[in-house]
Design an enzyme around this catalytic site. Sequence first.
Site, PDB file in Angstrom:
ATOM      1  N   HIS A 270       0.697  -1.101  -0.250  1.00 27.88           N
ATOM      2  CA  HIS A 270       0.280  -0.038  -0.018  1.00 27.88           C
ATOM      3  C   HIS A 270       1.130   0.856  -0.266  1.00 27.88           C
ATOM      4  O   HIS A 270       1.718   1.625   0.756  1.00 27.88           O
ATOM      5  CB  HIS A 270      -0.642  -0.198   1.184  1.00 27.88           C
ATOM      6  CG  HIS A 270      -2.239   0.763   0.874  1.00 27.88           C
ATOM      7  ND1 HIS A 270      -1.742   2.317   1.078  1.00 27.88           N
ATOM      8  CD2 HIS A 270      -3.419   0.531   1.298  1.00 27.88           C
ATOM      9  CE1 HIS A 270      -2.621   2.529   1.144  1.00 27.88           C
ATOM     10  NE2 HIS A 270      -4.118   1.986   1.182  1.00 27.88           N
ATOM     11  N   ASP A 327      -7.850  -5.354  -0.194  1.00 28.70           N
ATOM     12  CA  ASP A 327      -8.695  -6.298  -1.337  1.00 28.70           C
ATOM     13  C   ASP A 327      -8.488  -7.883  -1.243  1.00 28.70           C
ATOM     14  O   ASP A 327      -8.869  -8.379  -2.082  1.00 28.70           O
ATOM     15  CB  ASP A 327      -7.876  -5.694  -2.274  1.00 28.70           C
ATOM     16  CG  ASP A 327      -8.594  -3.828  -2.696  1.00 28.70           C
ATOM     17  OD1 ASP A 327      -9.260  -3.512  -2.930  1.00 28.70           O
ATOM     18  OD2 ASP A 327      -7.748  -3.394  -2.662  1.00 28.70           O
TER      19      ASP A 327
HETATM   20  N1  CMC Z   1       4.717  -7.423  -4.368  1.00 25.56           N
HETATM   21  C1  CMC Z   1       5.727  -7.783  -4.671  1.00 25.56           C
HETATM   22  N2  CMC Z   1       6.631  -6.860  -4.554  1.00 25.56           N
HETATM   23  C2  CMC Z   1       5.679  -5.807  -4.483  1.00 25.56           C
HETATM   24  C3  CMC Z   1       4.260  -5.565  -4.473  1.00 25.56           C
HETATM   25  C4  CMC Z   1       3.726  -6.593  -4.388  1.00 25.56           C
HETATM   26  N3  CMC Z   1       1.941  -6.824  -4.213  1.00 25.56           N
HETATM   27  N4  CMC Z   1       3.632  -4.065  -3.863  1.00 25.56           N
HETATM   28  C5  CMC Z   1       4.920  -3.258  -3.800  1.00 25.56           C
HETATM   29  N5  CMC Z   1       6.082  -4.224  -3.971  1.00 25.56           N
HETATM   30  C6  CMC Z   1       7.667  -4.517  -3.789  1.00 25.56           C
HETATM   31  C7  CMC Z   1       7.474  -2.215  -5.460  1.00 25.56           C
HETATM   32  O1  CMC Z   1       8.253  -3.646  -6.498  1.00 25.56           O
HETATM   33  C8  CMC Z   1       8.576  -1.639  -4.837  1.00 25.56           C
HETATM   34  O2  CMC Z   1       9.900  -3.025  -4.934  1.00 25.56           O
HETATM   35  P1  CMC Z   1      11.305  -2.566  -5.019  1.00 25.56           P
HETATM   36  O3  CMC Z   1      11.672  -0.961  -3.499  1.00 25.56           O
HETATM   37  O4  CMC Z   1      12.565  -3.498  -5.021  1.00 25.56           O
HETATM   38  O5  CMC Z   1      11.639  -1.774  -6.136  1.00 25.56           O
HETATM   39  C9  CMC Z   1       8.451  -1.655  -3.125  1.00 25.56           C
HETATM   40  O6  CMC Z   1       7.841  -2.891  -3.089  1.00 25.56           O
HETATM   41  C10 CMC Z   1       7.562  -0.487  -3.438  1.00 25.56           C
HETATM   42  O7  CMC Z   1       6.933  -0.405  -4.277  1.00 25.56           O
HETATM   43  P2  CMC Z   1       5.881   0.282  -5.164  1.00 25.56           P
HETATM   44  O8  CMC Z   1       5.591  -0.222  -6.126  1.00 25.56           O
HETATM   45  O9  CMC Z   1       6.874   1.846  -5.524  1.00 25.56           O
HETATM   46  O10 CMC Z   1       4.778   1.368  -4.573  1.00 25.56           O
HETATM   47  P3  CMC Z   1       3.477   2.158  -4.141  1.00 25.56           P
HETATM   48  O11 CMC Z   1       2.924   2.656  -3.630  1.00 25.56           O
HETATM   49  O12 CMC Z   1       3.885   2.746  -6.239  1.00 25.56           O
HETATM   50  O13 CMC Z   1       2.590   1.143  -4.757  1.00 25.56           O
HETATM   51  C11 CMC Z   1       0.878  -0.643  -4.480  1.00 25.56           C
HETATM   52  C12 CMC Z   1       1.675   1.006  -4.180  1.00 25.56           C
HETATM   53  C13 CMC Z   1      -0.389  -0.752  -4.021  1.00 25.56           C
HETATM   54  C14 CMC Z   1       0.116  -0.063  -5.889  1.00 25.56           C
HETATM   55  C15 CMC Z   1       1.614  -1.370  -4.667  1.00 25.56           C
HETATM   56  O14 CMC Z   1       1.583  -2.401  -3.654  1.00 25.56           O
HETATM   57  C16 CMC Z   1       1.060  -3.270  -5.342  1.00 25.56           C
HETATM   58  O15 CMC Z   1       1.363  -2.852  -6.705  1.00 25.56           O
HETATM   59  N6  CMC Z   1       0.049  -3.998  -4.959  1.00 25.56           N
HETATM   60  C17 CMC Z   1      -0.423  -4.885  -5.531  1.00 25.56           C
HETATM   61  C18 CMC Z   1      -1.948  -3.950  -6.086  1.00 25.56           C
HETATM   62  C19 CMC Z   1      -2.590  -4.128  -4.805  1.00 25.56           C
HETATM   63  O16 CMC Z   1      -2.671  -4.922  -4.155  1.00 25.56           O
HETATM   64  N7  CMC Z   1      -3.663  -2.901  -4.938  1.00 25.56           N
HETATM   65  C20 CMC Z   1      -4.375  -2.656  -4.033  1.00 25.56           C
HETATM   66  C21 CMC Z   1      -3.934  -0.994  -3.127  1.00 25.56           C
HETATM   67  S1  CMC Z   1      -4.476  -0.829  -1.651  1.00 25.56           S
HETATM   68  C22 CMC Z   1      -6.610  -0.560  -2.461  1.00 25.56           C
HETATM   69  C23 CMC Z   1      -6.783   0.167  -3.440  1.00 25.56           C
HETATM   70  O17 CMC Z   1      -6.006   1.109  -3.583  1.00 25.56           O
HETATM   71  O18 CMC Z   1      -7.709   0.316  -3.936  1.00 25.56           O
END
Ligand code: CMC
Length: 391
Positions: A270, A327
């Site tokens: 998140h 989710d």
């Molecule tokens: N699986 C594997 N690695 C992950 C995941 C995941 N679900 N989420 C984040 N990471 C890693 C990412 O690769 C990055 O690694 P590194 O630092 O080595 O590059 C690190 O964690 C930080 O992630 P980020 O993508 O920079 O974080 P963000 O704040 O930009 O993205 C997120 C947040 C929710 C989009 C992301 O965690 C994600 O894609 N999660 C899966 C999709 C999901 O469950 N979304 C629902 C979010 S909550 C409800 C809502 O918003 O509606």
Amino acid sequence: NGVTTIDPGYKNTGSCLSSITFLDGEKGILRYRGYSIEELAEKADFLEVIYLLIFGELPTQDQLDKFHADIKSKSVVDDDIKKILDAFPKSAHPMGVLSSLTSALTAFNPSSVNVDSEEEMYNAIIKILGKFPVLVAWTLRKKQGLPLDYGDNNLGYVENVLKMMFCKPNESYVQNEIVVNALDKLLILHADHEQNCSTSTVRIVGSSHAGLFASLSSGISALWGPLHGGANQAVLEMLEAIKEDGGDTKKYMAKAKDKNDPFRLMGFGHRVYKNFDPRAKIIKVAADEVLANLGVDDPILDIAKGLEQEALNDPYFVDRKLYPNVDFYSGIIYRAMGIPVEMFTVMFALGRLPGWIAQWREMRERKEPIGRPRQIYTGENLRPFVSVEKR
Ligand code: CMC
């Protein structure tokens, strides 16, 4: 000229002052208008939370009754909306249909764009609260080839959603308390989450003084993506794929950690929570209760719990503070309630509607300026035009 810093994804940019939702991602705290999400999920019903979010206080019984009566009086949608719905192929994703129909409502309610007086604002809000659940139910009925109807206005807000979604013609609605309570809880937990992607979209579209329905339609599109609300559908599809693949969770954990593999563990991580998402904690407990009470034995619940345990003990997830989000378990409950997987994000939209409305209203009442971020230009310097024959 003057822009020296950029913040892709607005990771550290505050866009507004807001008195609606408090979120502390380090401690895992979420409150609507000062009330803890845990207490609201346990003690309130969704209609009370809608009122709380939009108007700032919990309603008295009289206020709640009037509010509900006003909403019910505006639930009828123009018959031509049915024709628009009819024109969509049955295969259309319900989120695309919902976004289109919400925007189309503006054409049939042009006065809803005027919100300069309190009364006009109230009328626009009441109209969408009345009509949106109808559109939600109709997207499902369309998929299932059921005739469109309006349910029963003697029922509660959530009960009527269930009736409108599921009752076959001439079938009377039989209340299942477990399902009603579970849906109430899920909708409350999804009702607002400060400046997330879809809410920011609603605020920024509304900041140009586009109408409420058009702004909401944009929010629905933003919510659809799998990194945001679409994650609830993606989680269930992921868990099903793992089950079909023999339940090998370790294989999928390895994929999620592999930087050359685009796969992510859906329902994990998140932007703001660097601790347990408090909503996920409540939903996990509810998933156990609802499935047990409904007598549903879903093997993907065990797969989900297994994945969670592995992730919570894996340095990759621990170091990055990745926890299950809202989710991760919600789809398992929706499925147990008989809601098809393609409808999961629509259910999220139904829950988030009051949050979007509250935020939109706050943005308009505070007379916020038009949203217009800047950039740092990285393209070509000035160069002369070359005519087509010389290129
Ligand atoms: N699986 C594997 N690695 C992950 C995941 C995941 N679900 N989420 C984040 N990471 C890693 C990412 O690769 C990055 O690694 P590194 O630092 O080595 O590059 C690190 O964690 C930080 O992630 P980020 O993508 O920079 O974080 P963000 O704040 O930009 O993205 C997120 C947040 C929710 C989009 C992301 O965690 C994600 O894609 N999660 C899966 C999709 C999901 O469950 N979304 C629902 C979010 S909550 C409800 C809502 O918003 O509606």
